[in-house]
Scaffold this motif. Structure first.
Motif, PDB file in Angstrom:
ATOM      1  N   GLY A 185       0.792  -1.226   0.000  1.00 40.40           N
ATOM      2  CA  GLY A 185       0.000   0.000   0.000  1.00 40.40           C
ATOM      3  C   GLY A 185       0.818   1.266   0.000  1.00 40.40           C
ATOM      4  O   GLY A 185       0.306   2.344  -0.335  1.00 40.40           O
ATOM      5  N   GLY A 186       2.081   1.148   0.389  1.00 38.92           N
ATOM      6  CA  GLY A 186       2.935   2.329   0.455  1.00 38.92           C
ATOM      7  C   GLY A 186       2.474   3.323   1.507  1.00 38.92           C
ATOM      8  O   GLY A 186       1.601   3.047   2.341  1.00 38.92           O
ATOM      9  N   LEU A 187       3.063   4.498   1.478  1.00 42.76           N
ATOM     10  CA  LEU A 187       2.733   5.613   2.363  1.00 42.76           C
ATOM     11  C   LEU A 187       2.609   6.875   1.522  1.00 42.76           C
ATOM     12  O   LEU A 187       3.007   6.879   0.348  1.00 42.76           O
ATOM     13  CB  LEU A 187       3.835   5.793   3.423  1.00 42.76           C
ATOM     14  N   PRO A 188       2.097   7.977   2.085  1.00 37.63           N
ATOM     15  CA  PRO A 188       1.944   9.201   1.284  1.00 37.63           C
ATOM     16  C   PRO A 188       3.241   9.675   0.630  1.00 37.63           C
ATOM     17  O   PRO A 188       3.210  10.304  -0.424  1.00 37.63           O
ATOM     18  CB  PRO A 188       1.428  10.218   2.302  1.00 37.63           C
ATOM     19  N   SER A 189       4.385   9.353   1.218  1.00 45.40           N
ATOM     20  CA  SER A 189       5.655   9.826   0.658  1.00 45.40           C
ATOM     21  C   SER A 189       6.394   8.756  -0.126  1.00 45.40           C
ATOM     22  O   SER A 189       7.551   8.946  -0.511  1.00 45.40           O
ATOM     23  CB  SER A 189       6.554  10.323   1.793  1.00 45.40           C
ATOM     24  N   THR A 190       5.745   7.623  -0.376  1.00 43.68           N
ATOM     25  CA  THR A 190       6.431   6.513  -1.054  1.00 43.68           C
ATOM     26  C   THR A 190       5.617   6.015  -2.239  1.00 43.68           C
ATOM     27  O   THR A 190       4.430   6.320  -2.388  1.00 43.68           O
ATOM     28  CB  THR A 190       6.648   5.319  -0.095  1.00 43.68           C
ATOM     29  N   GLU A 191       6.260   5.206  -3.055  1.00 40.98           N
ATOM     30  CA  GLU A 191       5.550   4.557  -4.151  1.00 40.98           C
ATOM     31  C   GLU A 191       4.722   3.394  -3.615  1.00 40.98           C
ATOM     32  O   GLU A 191       5.048   2.806  -2.585  1.00 40.98           O
ATOM     33  CB  GLU A 191       6.554   4.044  -5.189  1.00 40.98           C
ATOM     34  N   ARG A 192       3.665   3.079  -4.313  1.00 39.05           N
ATOM     35  CA  ARG A 192       2.875   1.902  -3.974  1.00 39.05           C
ATOM     36  C   ARG A 192       3.519   0.664  -4.602  1.00 39.05           C
ATOM     37  O   ARG A 192       4.125   0.747  -5.668  1.00 39.05           O
ATOM     38  CB  ARG A 192       1.443   2.029  -4.516  1.00 39.05           C
ATOM     39  N   GLY A 226      -4.351  -1.116  -0.885  1.00 42.38           N
ATOM     40  CA  GLY A 226      -3.858   0.143  -1.432  1.00 42.38           C
ATOM     41  C   GLY A 226      -2.771   0.000  -2.467  1.00 42.38           C
ATOM     42  O   GLY A 226      -2.138   0.989  -2.856  1.00 42.38           O
ATOM     43  N   ALA A 227      -2.523  -1.223  -2.928  1.00 40.16           N
ATOM     44  CA  ALA A 227      -1.511  -1.434  -3.949  1.00 40.16           C
ATOM     45  C   ALA A 227      -1.949  -0.853  -5.285  1.00 40.16           C
ATOM     46  O   ALA A 227      -3.139  -0.613  -5.516  1.00 40.16           O
ATOM     47  CB  ALA A 227      -1.230  -2.928  -4.109  1.00 40.16           C
ATOM     48  N   GLN A 228      -0.984  -0.626  -6.149  1.00 40.48           N
ATOM     49  CA  GLN A 228      -1.280  -0.361  -7.552  1.00 40.48           C
ATOM     50  C   GLN A 228      -1.523  -1.734  -8.181  1.00 40.48           C
ATOM     51  O   GLN A 228      -0.669  -2.613  -8.121  1.00 40.48           O
ATOM     52  CB  GLN A 228      -0.091   0.331  -8.226  1.00 40.48           C
ATOM     53  N   VAL A 229      -2.692  -1.944  -8.750  1.00 39.98           N
ATOM     54  CA  VAL A 229      -3.081  -3.268  -9.240  1.00 39.98           C
ATOM     55  C   VAL A 229      -3.352  -3.210 -10.732  1.00 39.98           C
ATOM     56  O   VAL A 229      -4.095  -2.337 -11.199  1.00 39.98           O
ATOM     57  CB  VAL A 229      -4.341  -3.788  -8.505  1.00 39.98           C
ATOM     58  N   THR A 230      -2.759  -4.144 -11.460  1.00 39.50           N
ATOM     59  CA  THR A 230      -3.050  -4.313 -12.881  1.00 39.50           C
ATOM     60  C   THR A 230      -3.559  -5.730 -13.092  1.00 39.50           C
ATOM     61  O   THR A 230      -2.883  -6.695 -12.734  1.00 39.50           O
ATOM     62  CB  THR A 230      -1.808  -4.076 -13.754  1.00 39.50           C
ATOM     63  N   HIS A 284       3.571  -8.459 -21.200  1.00 41.70           N
ATOM     64  CA  HIS A 284       5.018  -8.259 -21.106  1.00 41.70           C
ATOM     65  C   HIS A 284       5.353  -6.967 -20.364  1.00 41.70           C
ATOM     66  O   HIS A 284       6.176  -6.954 -19.439  1.00 41.70           O
ATOM     67  CB  HIS A 284       5.622  -8.240 -22.510  1.00 41.70           C
ATOM     68  N   GLU A 285       4.694  -5.888 -20.725  1.00 44.48           N
ATOM     69  CA  GLU A 285       4.984  -4.599 -20.094  1.00 44.48           C
ATOM     70  C   GLU A 285       4.612  -4.602 -18.614  1.00 44.48           C
ATOM     71  O   GLU A 285       5.359  -4.082 -17.770  1.00 44.48           O
ATOM     72  CB  GLU A 285       4.232  -3.484 -20.828  1.00 44.48           C
ATOM     73  N   ALA A 286       3.484  -5.208 -18.285  1.00 41.36           N
ATOM     74  CA  ALA A 286       3.046  -5.231 -16.887  1.00 41.36           C
ATOM     75  C   ALA A 286       3.966  -6.081 -16.027  1.00 41.36           C
ATOM     76  O   ALA A 286       4.321  -5.704 -14.904  1.00 41.36           O
ATOM     77  CB  ALA A 286       1.608  -5.758 -16.800  1.00 41.36           C
ATOM     78  N   VAL A 287       4.365  -7.228 -16.552  1.00 45.71           N
ATOM     79  CA  VAL A 287       5.220  -8.141 -15.784  1.00 45.71           C
ATOM     80  C   VAL A 287       6.532  -7.471 -15.402  1.00 45.71           C
ATOM     81  O   VAL A 287       7.025  -7.635 -14.273  1.00 45.71           O
ATOM     82  CB  VAL A 287       5.472  -9.437 -16.591  1.00 45.71           C
ATOM     83  N   LEU A 288       7.111  -6.714 -16.309  1.00 40.43           N
ATOM     84  CA  LEU A 288       8.414  -6.102 -16.028  1.00 40.43           C
ATOM     85  C   LEU A 288       8.343  -5.078 -14.902  1.00 40.43           C
ATOM     86  O   LEU A 288       9.351  -4.813 -14.240  1.00 40.43           O
ATOM     87  CB  LEU A 288       8.966  -5.438 -17.297  1.00 40.43           C
ATOM     88  N   SER A 289       7.177  -4.504 -14.657  1.00 40.20           N
ATOM     89  CA  SER A 289       7.055  -3.492 -13.602  1.00 40.20           C
ATOM     90  C   SER A 289       6.459  -4.055 -12.309  1.00 40.20           C
ATOM     91  O   SER A 289       6.259  -3.312 -11.344  1.00 40.20           O
ATOM     92  CB  SER A 289       6.193  -2.322 -14.086  1.00 40.20           C
ATOM     93  N   ALA A 290       6.196  -5.355 -12.274  1.00 41.63           N
ATOM     94  CA  ALA A 290       5.518  -5.949 -11.112  1.00 41.63           C
ATOM     95  C   ALA A 290       6.454  -6.129  -9.927  1.00 41.63           C
ATOM     96  O   ALA A 290       7.602  -6.536 -10.078  1.00 41.63           O
ATOM     97  CB  ALA A 290       4.933  -7.302 -11.505  1.00 41.63           C
ATOM     98  N   ASP A 291       5.921  -5.841  -8.739  1.00 47.84           N
ATOM     99  CA  ASP A 291       6.569  -6.270  -7.501  1.00 47.84           C
ATOM    100  C   ASP A 291       6.063  -7.660  -7.123  1.00 47.84           C
ATOM    101  O   ASP A 291       6.818  -8.506  -6.658  1.00 47.84           O
ATOM    102  CB  ASP A 291       6.269  -5.285  -6.367  1.00 47.84           C
ATOM    103  N   LEU A 292       4.773  -7.889  -7.337  1.00 46.26           N
ATOM    104  CA  LEU A 292       4.144  -9.182  -7.075  1.00 46.26           C
ATOM    105  C   LEU A 292       3.358  -9.578  -8.322  1.00 46.26           C
ATOM    106  O   LEU A 292       2.460  -8.861  -8.750  1.00 46.26           O
ATOM    107  CB  LEU A 292       3.210  -9.082  -5.864  1.00 46.26           C
ATOM    108  N   LEU A 293       3.715 -10.714  -8.908  1.00 45.96           N
ATOM    109  CA  LEU A 293       3.031 -11.249 -10.080  1.00 45.96           C
ATOM    110  C   LEU A 293       2.251 -12.491  -9.665  1.00 45.96           C
ATOM    111  O   LEU A 293       2.824 -13.437  -9.119  1.00 45.96           O
ATOM    112  CB  LEU A 293       4.041 -11.608 -11.171  1.00 45.96           C
ATOM    113  N   ILE A 294       0.948 -12.490  -9.921  1.00 41.84           N
ATOM    114  CA  ILE A 294       0.075 -13.601  -9.543  1.00 41.84           C
ATOM    115  C   ILE A 294      -0.522 -14.211 -10.795  1.00 41.84           C
ATOM    116  O   ILE A 294      -1.187 -13.521 -11.581  1.00 41.84           O
ATOM    117  CB  ILE A 294      -1.047 -13.125  -8.593  1.00 41.84           C
ATOM    118  N   GLY A 295      -0.296 -15.505 -10.992  1.00 44.07           N
ATOM    119  CA  GLY A 295      -0.897 -16.228 -12.103  1.00 44.07           C
ATOM    120  C   GLY A 295      -2.191 -16.874 -11.651  1.00 44.07           C
ATOM    121  O   GLY A 295      -2.204 -17.606 -10.657  1.00 44.07           O
TER     122      GLY A 295
END
Length: 355
Positions: A160-167, A190-194, A224-235
């Motif tokens: 979820g991050g914090l107000p001063s950090t990336e999600r 609060g994660a960024q979800v794709t 391909h583009e989404a996977v490269l930016s993922a912190d957590l990838l769920i299949g």
């Protein structure tokens, strides 16, 4: 009918096919129910609860299998259980045969009838798979959140991050029951979800989860583009009865951020990520290309009480239908038959194993 509920033997598998109240329903309808001693203990149900429900206690697996007509269990049989199976058994459990050719061949050679929970189909839905998919989807985010911790080998990202950090960025392949529940939990954190899925109605449902959810068609380039930016990838990809398609290649995993996490719920059906391989809760993770992989094949086994209660609820009416005369001809159950008479009879399973 004589119905047997064995104790599960997969690593750290604490689920039981029927809880005592469900077993009592089968007894009430005139069936004899046998349960292997301590089969329900990990879910919080001692033998005494089953005895009070009218079930009979079998002292061990040999006695259980030897005295029943239907074997009602959670996970597919493992090698130690193969000798206990007989031609006259009806096996009713999760099977995932497309990804388990040795088990499939064994069941075929035994000549028994094997009905898979995951391919029982009613009104276009998979009622016996849905509750475990629901749990696995939610667990995937719980587990992924922990694996992203630095001490666990992850990137050290709080979703979820914090107000001063990336999600943290969660990428989910599939928007069915498992993928949809994963997206709902990740969005609530609060994660960024794709979410990437093939059908517009699924994309609309995922988009409606909140402003932090992006829903995109599962085109190869967008994956391909989404996977490269993922912190957590769920299949979370499912084609009933068939092997999961490989949507993420090893080369794509190689390009992911070091310390990112992959959890492939579809590992039971072979997985939709090329680098995934089956693991268990004793050794749940491994690192490949700098990415932490989690491939446990019985994810809901981590919450056996919840999972057993959920499974029992949906399983009981189907067990009753299967146990009645002509039950194998019930339309929903007939679609669940994977093996019968020494043949693979489910089209997707047969196609997957033909090569």
């Amino acid at each position: 009918m004589r119905i047997g509920i064995p104790k599960e033997v997969k690593v750290r598998e604490g689920r039981v096919a029927l809880i005592p109240s469900a077993a009592s329903e089968l007894v009430r309808h005139g069936h004899e129910v046998f349960i292997q001693s301590t089969a329900g203990v990990a879910s919080g149900y001692p033998d005494e609860d089953y005895q009070s429900a009218g079930a009979q206690i079998a002292p061990d697996a040999a006695a259980l299998y030897g005295g029943v007509q239907m074997v009602l269990k959670v996970k597919e049989p493992v090698a130690s259980e193969y000798p206990l199976l007989r031609k006259d058994h009806i096996l009713f459990s999760y099977l995932h045969l497309a990804a388990l050719p040795k088990l499939a061949q064994t069941l075929k050679e035994k000549g028994l009838t094997a009905v898979a929970f995951e391919t029982v189909e009613a009104n276009g839905k998979l009622p016996l798979l849905a509750p475990m998919s629901y749990i696995a989807g939610r667990l995937s985010v719980h587990i992924g959140t922990t694996l992203l911790h630095g001490h666990a080998g992850g990137r050290g990202v709080m979703l979820g991050g914090l107000p001063s950090t990336e999600r943290g960025h969660v990428v989910i392949l599939g928007a069915g029951v498992a993928g949809g529940n994963a997206a709902a939990v990740a969005a609530a954190l609060g994660a960024q979800v794709t979410v990437l899925a093939p059908y517009r109605e699924e994309l609309e449902r995922m988009h409606a989860l909140g402003p932090n959810v992006t829903a995109l068609p599962s085109h190869a380039r967008q994956i391909h583009e989404a996977v490269l930016s993922a912190d957590l990838l769920i299949g979370a990809v499912l084609i009933p009865g068939a092997k999961a398609p490989k949507l993420v290649t090893a080369d794509m995993v190689r390009q992911m951020k070091p310390g990112s996490v992959i959890i492939d719920i579809s590992v039971d059906q072979g997985g939709c990520i090329e680098t995934i391989r089956p693991t268990d809760y004793d050794h749940p993770t491994y690192i490949e290309h700098g990415v932490l992989h989690f491939g446990v094949t019985n994810m809901p086994g981590a919450v056996p009480r919840t999972a057993s209660q959920a499974l029992s609820t949906v399983l009981t009416p189907y067990a009753l239908r299967l146990a009645t005369e002509g039950g194998l001809k019930d339309p929903a159950i007939a679609k669940g038959i994977n093996v019968a008479g020494g043949k693979f009879v489910h089209p997707a399973v047969a196609a997957a194993l033909s090569g």
